[in-house]
Design an enzyme around this catalytic site. Structure first.
Site, short mmCIF file in Angstrom:
data_model
loop_
_atom_site.label_atom_id
_atom_site.label_comp_id
_atom_site.label_asym_id
_atom_site.label_seq_id
_atom_site.Cartn_x
_atom_site.Cartn_y
_atom_site.Cartn_z
N ASP A 24 -62.20 -20.79 -70.28
CA ASP A 24 -61.97 -20.11 -72.10
C ASP A 24 -60.77 -19.99 -72.27
O ASP A 24 -60.53 -20.04 -73.38
CB ASP A 24 -62.76 -18.88 -72.55
CG ASP A 24 -63.91 -18.61 -72.22
OD1 ASP A 24 -65.03 -19.63 -72.91
OD2 ASP A 24 -65.14 -18.07 -71.51
N GLU B 281 -56.02 -18.91 -79.30
CA GLU B 281 -55.81 -17.56 -80.17
C GLU B 281 -56.02 -16.44 -79.46
O GLU B 281 -55.06 -14.91 -80.33
CB GLU B 281 -56.48 -18.11 -80.87
CG GLU B 281 -56.91 -17.23 -82.35
CD GLU B 281 -57.37 -17.11 -83.28
OE1 GLU B 281 -56.78 -17.49 -84.53
OE2 GLU B 281 -58.91 -16.78 -83.25
N ASP B 282 -56.81 -15.93 -78.65
CA ASP B 282 -56.44 -14.80 -78.35
C ASP B 282 -55.87 -13.76 -77.19
O ASP B 282 -56.31 -12.65 -77.37
CB ASP B 282 -57.97 -14.42 -77.33
CG ASP B 282 -59.53 -14.82 -78.28
OD1 ASP B 282 -59.80 -14.50 -79.23
OD2 ASP B 282 -60.36 -15.55 -78.35
N ARG C 98 -61.35 -13.30 -69.08
CA ARG C 98 -60.05 -13.65 -70.03
C ARG C 98 -59.15 -13.08 -69.98
O ARG C 98 -57.62 -13.85 -69.89
CB ARG C 98 -60.95 -13.66 -71.46
CG ARG C 98 -62.01 -14.68 -71.55
CD ARG C 98 -62.37 -15.35 -72.83
NE ARG C 98 -60.84 -15.33 -73.26
CZ ARG C 98 -60.26 -16.59 -74.51
NH1 ARG C 98 -61.07 -16.14 -75.45
NH2 ARG C 98 -59.91 -16.85 -74.98
N ARG D 277 -64.62 -7.27 -78.42
CA ARG D 277 -63.25 -7.46 -77.45
C ARG D 277 -62.58 -6.36 -77.91
O ARG D 277 -61.42 -6.57 -76.42
CB ARG D 277 -63.45 -9.04 -77.82
CG ARG D 277 -64.10 -10.16 -77.51
CD ARG D 277 -64.60 -9.93 -75.71
NE ARG D 277 -65.53 -11.01 -75.91
CZ ARG D 277 -65.86 -12.34 -75.30
NH1 ARG D 277 -64.11 -12.92 -75.81
NH2 ARG D 277 -66.38 -12.95 -75.00
N HIS E 164 -65.97 -12.27 -84.12
CA HIS E 164 -64.53 -11.37 -83.98
C HIS E 164 -64.47 -11.33 -85.60
O HIS E 164 -64.74 -12.11 -85.95
CB HIS E 164 -63.70 -13.33 -83.14
CG HIS E 164 -63.59 -12.91 -82.08
ND1 HIS E 164 -62.74 -14.15 -81.60
CD2 HIS E 164 -63.01 -11.77 -81.66
CE1 HIS E 164 -63.26 -13.61 -80.48
NE2 HIS E 164 -62.69 -12.38 -80.21
N CYS F 160 -59.17 -21.08 -83.38
CA CYS F 160 -59.58 -19.88 -81.80
C CYS F 160 -58.68 -20.99 -80.99
O CYS F 160 -57.93 -20.40 -79.50
CB CYS F 160 -60.77 -19.92 -81.04
SG CYS F 160 -61.86 -19.44 -82.18
C1 CIR Z 1 -65.57 -16.27 -75.23
O1 CIR Z 1 -66.03 -15.90 -75.19
O2 CIR Z 1 -63.82 -15.38 -75.15
C2 CIR Z 1 -65.08 -17.94 -76.00
N1 CIR Z 1 -66.03 -18.47 -75.30
C3 CIR Z 1 -64.47 -18.36 -77.17
C4 CIR Z 1 -63.85 -16.90 -77.49
C5 CIR Z 1 -63.38 -17.45 -79.35
N2 CIR Z 1 -62.01 -16.64 -79.89
C6 CIR Z 1 -62.33 -16.49 -80.72
O3 CIR Z 1 -62.45 -16.59 -81.98
N3 CIR Z 1 -60.69 -16.56 -81.42
#
Ligand code: CIR
Length: 253
Positions: free
Chosen positions: A60, A65-66, A85, A131, A161, A248
């Site tokens: 991922d 961004e995360d 992650r 999360r 999110h 993201c």
């Molecule tokens: C996840 O589940 O972490 C990824 N498949 C998607 C993350 C999306 N990120 C975001 O909205 N900032």
């Protein structure tokens, strides 16, 4: 104005990443094409793109961004809430050292994903989601307040999110959907309301002179254009399959 963005090529393992959507398995060739178009759009917006290579061990990790929350003065390295992650932050901290001297870190048991953080001028909204937990949200709030920003914690009811359902454009105007339309924390903002069938388009991003929006959401596009913004439409089908949106795929600063 943003000067820089960081993006990361999706690896082949992307198709085995985390998802809650039932939209099928991404087609890797299309993933790469859609990612390349995203990078091209960023260049059109006039930013310098730092483009990181794929990391197969982190399926991922194209959703950069995360991993961080960035301000002009400092970087906060997050503590992503999904175990698979969490290791993504190491590479990102190394890369961010090219741009930042001052770092903070979200510490366990606090968890926090950048997708839960929305900046509106000097005010940050911090979503509590599957999360981002309360401890992580409180840590970030304390960091931001110590740096003279405002911060409000917003527990989420439905969205994945925070930024899945709300984005800030400029001049007090947000684009919003679902649970945030009549949320008291956002009551003072002007709103473009995304219709329920176009909810995915609430995750659009203003990058300098353009709003990047996902392709195929005509009503939302029209509202944004009528509000005076130029738009760039991007095909996002293969990212939507993995719960990812336009925000993201980059860190913008
Ligand atoms: C996840 O589940 O972490 C990824 N498949 C998607 C993350 C999306 N990120 C975001 O909205 N900032």
């Amino acid at each position: 104005m943003y000067k820089n963005v960081i993006v990361k090529t999706p690896g082949k393992s992307y198709v085995k990443g985390l998802t809650t959507s039932n939209l099928g398995i991404p087609d890797y060739e299309k993933v790469l094409k859609q990612h390349a178009a995203y990078v091209e759009a960023m260049e059109k917006c006039g930013v310098t793109v730092t483009h990181l290579p794929a990391s197969e061990q982190f399926p991922d990790s194209t959703f950069v961004e995360d991993t961080a929350v960035l301000t002009p003065e400092f970087a906060v390295i997050t503590n992503p809430g999904a175990a698979s992650r969490n290791g993504e932050i190491q590479e990102m901290e190394t890369v961010l050292k090219r741009f930042y001297e001052k770092f903070y870190h979200i510490q366990s048991p606090g968890t926090l994903d950048g997708g839960d953080i929305l900046q509106i001028e000097d005010h940050f909204y911090i979503g509590i989601s599957d999360r981002t937990n309360e401890a992580g949200a409180r840590q970030l709030k304390a960091i931001l307040e110590s740096e003279h920003y405002k911060a409000t914690i917003v527990p989420l009811k439905e969205f994945f999110h925070l930024k899945t359902g709300i984005t800030y454009l400029s001049d007090n105007l947000v684009v919003t959907a679902g649970e945030f339309i009549s949320h008291p924390d956002f009551a003072t903002y002007e709103k473009i309301i995304v219709p329920p069938e176009e909810e995915y388009a609430a995750n659009c991003i203003l990058v300098n002179d353009y709003v990047l929006i996902p392709k195929g959401f005509e009503t939302t596009k029209r509202y944004i254009q009528e509000a005076g913004y130029k738009t760039i439409e991007l095909e996002m089908s293969e990212f939507q399959k993995q719960d990812g949106g336009l925000s993201c795929l980059s860190l913008r600063f």
